[in-house]
Design an enzyme around this catalytic site. Structure first.
Site, PDB file in Angstrom:
ATOM      1  N   HIS A 255       0.832  -1.215   0.000  1.00 16.87           N
ATOM      2  CA  HIS A 255       0.000   0.000   0.000  1.00 16.87           C
ATOM      3  C   HIS A 255       0.857   1.252   0.000  1.00 16.87           C
ATOM      4  CE1 HIS A 255       0.676  -0.712   4.290  1.00 16.87           C
ATOM      5  NE2 HIS A 255       0.194   0.492   4.600  1.00 16.87           N
TER       6      HIS A 255
ATOM      7  N   HIS B 151       1.430   3.887   1.963  1.00 15.39           N
ATOM      8  CA  HIS B 151       2.085   4.547   3.100  1.00 15.39           C
ATOM      9  C   HIS B 151       3.610   4.520   2.937  1.00 15.39           C
ATOM     10  CE1 HIS B 151      -1.711   3.920   5.790  1.00 15.39           C
ATOM     11  NE2 HIS B 151      -1.763   5.026   5.069  1.00 15.39           N
TER      12      HIS B 151
ATOM     13  N   ASP C 276       6.019   4.087   4.889  1.00 15.51           N
ATOM     14  CA  ASP C 276       6.787   3.015   5.540  1.00 15.51           C
ATOM     15  C   ASP C 276       6.602   1.670   4.814  1.00 15.51           C
ATOM     16  OD1 ASP C 276       4.147   3.143   6.464  1.00 15.51           O
ATOM     17  OD2 ASP C 276       4.623   2.358   8.437  1.00 15.51           O
ATOM     18  N   HIS C 277       5.998   1.703   3.647  1.00 14.08           N
ATOM     19  CA  HIS C 277       5.883   0.512   2.784  1.00 14.08           C
ATOM     20  C   HIS C 277       6.366   0.800   1.359  1.00 14.08           C
ATOM     21  CE1 HIS C 277       3.555  -1.880   5.747  1.00 14.08           C
ATOM     22  NE2 HIS C 277       3.379  -0.661   6.227  1.00 14.08           N
TER      23      HIS C 277
ATOM     24  N   HIS D 118      -7.629  -0.471   5.281  1.00 16.34           N
ATOM     25  CA  HIS D 118      -6.503   0.301   5.834  1.00 16.34           C
ATOM     26  C   HIS D 118      -6.159   1.400   4.818  1.00 16.34           C
ATOM     27  CE1 HIS D 118      -2.883   1.009   8.207  1.00 16.34           C
ATOM     28  NE2 HIS D 118      -2.190   1.027   7.084  1.00 16.34           N
TER      29      HIS D 118
ATOM     30  N   ASP E 254      -0.541  -4.071   5.902  1.00 13.47           N
ATOM     31  CA  ASP E 254      -1.195  -3.556   7.115  1.00 13.47           C
ATOM     32  C   ASP E 254      -2.683  -3.918   7.155  1.00 13.47           C
ATOM     33  OD1 ASP E 254       1.227  -2.487   7.802  1.00 13.47           O
ATOM     34  OD2 ASP E 254       0.628  -0.392   7.657  1.00 13.47           O
TER      35      ASP E 254
ATOM     36  N   HIS F 109       4.102  -5.293  10.170  1.00 14.21           N
ATOM     37  CA  HIS F 109       4.745  -4.731  11.363  1.00 14.21           C
ATOM     38  C   HIS F 109       4.787  -5.761  12.481  1.00 14.21           C
ATOM     39  CE1 HIS F 109       4.830  -0.589   9.831  1.00 14.21           C
ATOM     40  NE2 HIS F 109       3.613  -0.824   9.355  1.00 14.21           N
TER      41      HIS F 109
END
Ligand code: GBP
Ligand code: ZN
Length: 258
Positions: free
Chosen positions: A54, A56, A58-59, A112, A135, A174
């Site tokens: 996705h 975000h 941090d991905h 999400h 996520d 995570h």
């Protein structure tokens, strides 16, 4: 089908998969591209594709860099998710291949984020299948409902992912397992499987080891958001349907300070 694992400060553990016959690899959400490419080189693996779950940072935040490091690499991502650096958009049901023996199925698992994709991988007959859930599904938990509804999370989690074969290895985005299980205990204090998994997870973390992967079979037993538990849990949280219970449990978790 072999796993490729690197430590990643942002993501927890960066995941990849190697086709053993051809030594071709795929990496999932490579937020620290130098590190993952370094590990691939050490193993003599040529990284051919990136699977982005996705948008975000941090991905997807390493995608532009990995394209510089590996010219020609294909970067997959959900067609409606605005993934940075995406070169190949995927939709629910799209199929990809890696090397000689690995098949990858894209599963649209929204909520999400709108265009969140989980990737279901199968290899040779003797290999257990694996799913990269980003996520959407965490060990004993699920992602926050940033861009979707409880109805969508129900479809994603309790229909799409819960229907995968029970032995499927679950690789999530995570390392939230200990906190998730502590919360799960507040919802289902009498569930012995949760207690057992919590003390195992605490030991793993104390030894600096990951708690990932789990399996779909295990999630059905310990995840307070998954269907097997929902009928009993529905009653406990005073809800009449699975979707309502999911919405309520997510609210409880959003407000929980463990
Ligand atoms: C913790 O650290 O313990 N409970 C977490 C808080 C996924 S990352 C961090 C958190 O909110 N994590 C997100 C989540 O869904 N958690 C599930 C849960 O707490 O039960 N993220 O980094 C998050 O997706 C992000 C990045 C979010 C960009 C929004 C944007 Br825009
Ligand atoms: Zn996220």
């Amino acid at each position: 089908m072999k796993g490729l694992l690197t430590e990643c400060a942002i993501y927890g553990y960066s995941r990849g998969v190697i086709d053993e016959k051809t030594k071709q690899g795929a990496v999932v959400d490579p937020v620290e591209p130098e590190k993952v490419i370094g590990v691939a080189k050490e193993h003599g693996v040529e990284v051919k594709l990136v699977l982005t779950t996705h948008h975000h940072w941090d991905h997807a935040g390493g995608n532009e860099k990995i394209k510089e490091l590996v010219p020609g690499i294909k970067v997959y991502g959900g067609s409606i998710d605005n993934v940075k650096g995406c070169t190949n958009k995927v939709d629910n049901g799209d199929k990809l291949t890696l090397g000689a023996d690995i098949n990858i199925l894209s599963l649209h698992t929204p909520c999400h984020t709108k265009g969140h994709i989980s990737y279901y991988l199968t290899g040779k007959e003797e290999d257990e299948p694996a799913v990269f859930t980003g996520d959407t599904l965490f060990v004993a938990g699920c992602g926050k409902f940033f861009e979707g509804t409880a109805e969508q999370m129900y479809e994603s989690l309790c229909v799409t992912l819960a229907s995968l074969p029970k032995p499927t290895q679950v690789y999530c985005g995570h390392e939230y397992t200990v906190k998730n299980l502590q919360f799960a205990q507040t919802v289902e204090p009498e569930n012995g499987k949760i207690t057992e998994k919590l003390s195992w997870a605490q030991q793993q973390r104390e030894s600096g080891l990951p708690t990932i992967p789990s399996t779909i079979a295990e999630e059905l037993e310990i995840n307070p958001f998954m269907p097997a538990d929902l009928p009993e849990v529905q009653e406990k949280v005073g809800c009449k349907s699975a979707v309502e219970a999911l919405r309520k449990i997510r609210q409880l978790k959003d407000n929980w300070r463990g």
